[in-house]
Design an enzyme around this catalytic site. Structure first.
Site, PDB file in Angstrom:
ATOM      1  CB  VAL A 123      12.211  37.627  43.192  1.00 30.22           C
ATOM      2  CG1 VAL A 123      12.498  38.440  44.449  1.00 30.22           C
ATOM      3  CG2 VAL A 123      12.901  36.271  43.276  1.00 30.22           C
ATOM      4  CG  ASP A 124      10.561  41.872  39.758  1.00 29.45           C
ATOM      5  OD1 ASP A 124      11.008  42.598  40.660  1.00 29.45           O
ATOM      6  OD2 ASP A 124      11.096  41.778  38.639  1.00 29.45           O
ATOM      7  CE1 TYR A 125       1.584  38.150  40.030  1.00 27.00           C
ATOM      8  CE2 TYR A 125       1.806  36.690  41.916  1.00 27.00           C
ATOM      9  CZ  TYR A 125       1.012  37.351  40.999  1.00 27.00           C
ATOM     10  OH  TYR A 125      -0.356  37.224  41.072  1.00 27.00           O
TER      11      TYR A 125
ATOM     12  N   GLY B 117       5.635  42.145  44.809  1.00 25.36           N
ATOM     13  CA  GLY B 117       4.402  42.885  44.586  1.00 25.36           C
ATOM     14  C   GLY B 117       3.306  42.442  45.531  1.00 25.36           C
TER      15      GLY B 117
ATOM     16  CG  ASP C 167      13.050  38.128  39.324  1.00 21.52           C
ATOM     17  OD1 ASP C 167      12.043  38.055  40.045  1.00 21.52           O
ATOM     18  OD2 ASP C 167      13.611  37.120  38.836  1.00 21.52           O
TER      19      ASP C 167
END
Length: 408
Positions: A180-182, A185, A148
């Site tokens: 950014v990960d979220y 997802g 991220d």
């Protein structure tokens, strides 16, 4: 009430850490059966991402930390060593009856195990195979691992985040959470759902869904990136300043700070009245929003002086009466004790083997006909190994033999 929206959908989840697991969790919340594949012994890498961990009643160390807990509820945990041929066979057998397979290994890693898209497609042509990576399946950076913070930097997010140039501490800044990960997802979930719908209306045709952090952060920069595409200039860092209406930003009061966003000229006039300075609304520098953008530093400085005269609570009450958007700068304790947050049920309780009333954050989507009501705690490592393997014909003796060989 009807069944949950994704009841009957079966997902084989080979993702680890955050972006992929968050996506699988979202789908599990909506009713999909999610079988999470973890390494025997260590499990998902997220389990080792440090404290805080849940307390074991007997004082033993465990691998149920906050990082893992935030992204793995409503799943089943099956431990499989996919580097071993017997483990690969288990994955292929499970994939035969799954609607979706998710993975976030480096590009090409799973091909050597016969678990890549083409290999799985050969045994289940209708499968939706979602690959979540740092840089995507193609392009010169495809082989790289992606995290991220690296993608916040490379994708431009950090270049437009941080204190205004010239202020103390100015310079590129990372957004606090792994945003950014979220977002990746969420994109993964959208891609999977779209592919499932396509399969339904196109004769059962499956496909490979390619989602990556780099594409996601660039797309998420939205109007900021569009400014560059229009005029070739990167927007400056704006600190807490808003992105449209002015003035907008954090203002210090006698006992704390508040966030204000003046969205239009009418709101500006009412804000000036609340602040006891109605003459500002007719000042030629500030009459229209575009004027206030041009003279942003001037109006922000004037407002800063006015807000310093009274406490946060006074200003928030008066601004609310005037219909001007504003809010306190809450920490997490204040967030989860906020009456509106409590009324929306954003904190849910589940029973976990190590804590009978474990708190989790509920799914953010609310349905009128198929509400998400029940949440199951993130599973202990390998908690469902025996039950899941039984569905593909592995009896207890065979499971025990695999355990001795450290395959499961």
């Amino acid at each position: 009430m009807s069944a949950l929206p994704l009841s009957g959908i079966k997902i084989l989840d080979l993702t680890r850490v955050l972006a992929g697991p968050l996506s699988a969790q979202m789908l599990a919340d909506l009713g999909a059966e999610v079988i999470k594949i973890e390494r025997p012994g260590g499990g998902d890498d997220a389990r080792a991402f440090g404290p805080p961990y849940l307390r074991d009643p007997e004082g033993k160390q465990n691998n149920n930390n906050s990082f893992y807990l935030c992204a793995n509820r409503n799943k089943k945990s099956l431990t499989v060593n996919i580097a071993a041929p017997e483990g690969q066979e288990i994955i292929r057998e499970l994939a035969k009856s799954c609607d979706v397979m998710m993975e976030n290994y480096k590009v090409g890693d799973l091909k050597r195990y016969g678990l890549d898209y083409e290999s799985i497609k050969a045994i289940n042509p209708g499968i939706i195979y979602c690959s979540v990576t740092g840089f995507g399946q193609t392009g010169p950076y495809a082989p790289r691992a992606g995290y991220d913070a690296i993608l916040q930097a490379m994708g431009g997010l950090m270049s437009v985040t941080g204190h205004i140039d010239g202020e103390p501490g100015a310079g590129p800044m990372k957004v606090g959470p792994s945003i950014v990960d979220y977002m990746t997802g969420m994109n993964s979930s959208i891609g999977i759902l779209a592919a499932l719908y396509h399969r339904k209306v196109n004769g059962g045709e499956g496909q490979h869904v390619d989602v990556c952090l780099f594409d996601t952060v660039i797309a998420a920069l939205s109007h900021y990136a569009q400014i560059f595409l229009v005029n070739g200039q990167t927007p400056p860092r704006r600190g807490t300043w808003g992105n449209g209406g002015m003035p907008a930003g954090v203002f210090r009061c006698t006992d704390g700070e508040l966030m204000l966003v003046v969205g239009n000229d009418g709101q500006f006039q009412r804000t000036c009245a609340v602040l006891g300075a109605p003459e500002l609304a007719t000042d030629p520098r500030f009459v229209k929003n575009n004027d206030r953008v041009v003279h942003g530093k001037e109006i922000m400085a004037i407002f800063a002086g006015l807000f310093l005269k009274k406490p946060v609570g006074y200003w928030l009450e008066e601004l609310e009466k005037a219909g001007v958007p504003s809010g306190p700068i809450n920490d997490f304790s204040q967030v989860f004790s906020d009456p509106h947050v409590r009324s929306r049920g954003m904190q849910v309780k589940v029973s976990h083997p190590l804590q009978s009333d474990l708190s989790l954050i509920r799914n953010a989507i609310t349905f009128s006909g198929t509400p998400v009501k029940d949440y199951r705690a993130p599973p202990l490592l390998g908690a469902d190994t025996k039950d899941v393997l039984a569905t593909i014909g592995y009896d207890e003796a065979k499971v025990e033999a695999l355990k001795e060989k450290k395959i499961v």
